[in-house]
Design an enzyme around this catalytic site. Sequence first.
Site, PDB file in Angstrom:
ATOM      1  N   ILE A  28       0.842  -0.924   0.041  1.00  0.00           N
ATOM      2  CA  ILE A  28      -0.167  -0.054   0.075  1.00  0.00           C
ATOM      3  C   ILE A  28       0.692   1.184   0.057  1.00  0.00           C
ATOM      4  O   ILE A  28       1.939   1.517   0.726  1.00  0.00           O
ATOM      5  CB  ILE A  28      -0.995  -0.021   1.185  1.00  0.00           C
ATOM      6  CG1 ILE A  28      -1.938  -0.975   1.315  1.00  0.00           C
ATOM      7  CG2 ILE A  28      -1.750   1.282   1.390  1.00  0.00           C
ATOM      8  CD1 ILE A  28      -2.654  -1.548   2.543  1.00  0.00           C
ATOM      9  N   CYS A  29       0.465   2.210  -0.867  1.00  0.00           N
ATOM     10  CA  CYS A  29       1.094   3.449  -0.919  1.00  0.00           C
ATOM     11  C   CYS A  29       0.504   4.435  -0.123  1.00  0.00           C
ATOM     12  O   CYS A  29      -0.777   4.972  -0.894  1.00  0.00           O
ATOM     13  CB  CYS A  29       1.625   3.883  -2.441  1.00  0.00           C
ATOM     14  SG  CYS A  29       2.410   5.380  -2.500  1.00  0.00           S
TER      15      CYS A  29
END
Length: 163
Positions: free
Chosen positions: A93-94
């Site tokens: 996840i960014c």
Amino acid sequence: MLTLASKLKRDDGLKGSRAPAAASDSTRRVSVRDRLLVKEVAELEANLPYEGYYQGGKFQFETEVPDAYNMVPPKVRCLTRIWHPNITETGEICLSLLREHSIDGTGWAPTRTLKDVVWGLNSLFTDLLNFDDPLNIEAAEHHLRDKEDFRSKVEDYIKRYAR
């Protein structure tokens, strides 16, 4: 949350045992942390908005809360396969909030809570959906190339993986 509630019951059962003081302090610290987490999760059970491309999908996230929480951020991974510019198909996840140090100053701080993490994750499905600085470049380029086909692929992933 059921796992966390079970752990709290076990920890409460240990209070009566004659454990060494160091173990008792450690158990108490974990128990306080867990109690804070239970409180935060309970607050999150209010209604989250559901809108956008990912409407109707049920996405599971794994959250690892380190012993040093909340001085360090939790580690979060998406367990549901998803077609998203800021989440890889393998679950990375960014989200700057999950970084201990962030260039833009929006990274983790001790004042943040799991509620902030959940709201940040929720925002990735609505207003923080970022096609300009993607982690999944292929998904972002797909959206730029053909928005309707992107929507179709997202819906297909939801039907196959997020029900």
